[in-house]
Design an enzyme around this catalytic site. Sequence first.
Site, PDB file in Angstrom:
ATOM      1  N   PHE A   9      -2.945  17.499   0.394  1.00 16.65           N
ATOM      2  CA  PHE A   9      -2.410  18.757   0.929  1.00 16.65           C
ATOM      3  C   PHE A   9      -1.079  19.064   0.251  1.00 16.65           C
ATOM      4  O   PHE A   9      -0.172  18.232   0.252  1.00 16.65           O
ATOM      5  CB  PHE A   9      -2.209  18.632   2.442  1.00 16.65           C
ATOM      6  N   GLY A  10      -0.969  20.264  -0.322  1.00 17.21           N
ATOM      7  CA  GLY A  10       0.284  20.702  -0.951  1.00 17.21           C
ATOM      8  C   GLY A  10       0.911  21.828  -0.150  1.00 17.21           C
ATOM      9  O   GLY A  10       0.222  22.761   0.280  1.00 17.21           O
ATOM     10  N   TYR A  11       2.235  21.740   0.050  1.00 17.76           N
ATOM     11  CA  TYR A  11       2.936  22.771   0.836  1.00 17.76           C
ATOM     12  C   TYR A  11       4.142  23.331   0.078  1.00 17.76           C
ATOM     13  O   TYR A  11       4.817  24.239   0.563  1.00 17.76           O
ATOM     14  CB  TYR A  11       3.400  22.187   2.183  1.00 17.76           C
ATOM     15  N   GLU A  84       6.092  13.185  -7.621  1.00 16.75           N
ATOM     16  CA  GLU A  84       6.764  13.283  -6.312  1.00 16.75           C
ATOM     17  C   GLU A  84       7.672  12.067  -6.044  1.00 16.75           C
ATOM     18  O   GLU A  84       7.972  11.751  -4.895  1.00 16.75           O
ATOM     19  CB  GLU A  84       5.715  13.415  -5.201  1.00 16.75           C
TER      20      GLU A  84
END
Length: 177
Positions: A9-11, A84
């Site tokens: 999941f990328g936000y 990241e």
Amino acid sequence: MKDTSHWVFGYGSLIYKVDFPYLEGQPASICGWVRRFWQGSHDHRGLPDAPGRVVTLVPEAGAVCHGMAYQVEDSVLAHLDFREKDGYQRVLTPLQFIDGHQSEGIVYIATEHNEAYLGDAPLSEIALHILRSAGPSGTNQDYLLRLAESLRKLAVYDEHVFELEALLLNEVGKQAS
Ligand code: SIN
């Protein structure tokens, strides 16, 4: 889903900078988190002695954070771990997909316990901080504006991001006049 694949999941930048192969991508959301520009960036949108500000997730009961989920092969995780690396850790969480199905997925979260964490500040200060920061991946301003644009494309309203965008653009306007 293949045995060797995972949902991620990328936000933040993972919504709009997709520099990795994926098998499938779909808008998705996670519960109990809000997106905040509270994480320092020394390697992408800032420098070791002048960190920029990028998003992380902060727990908030009842909140829903919308973003993009990508189904990736195992091998892609090493690339994402490296990308990241400035304070983010993998967390496993339930994902809700726009088509209604649910699955467990990985999300990269930088908690208040990492060294690069900057935490809260008045929005006007965060906007000025973003305006003056830049790093190897480009300006911090570009990170904010592209995130705001990509959220609009997903029809997601995020008050924190859009207020920062408005403050930054107002400042840019003042400096140009
Ligand atoms: C993410 O996009 O999911 C993590 C934060 C970032 O790299 O901007």
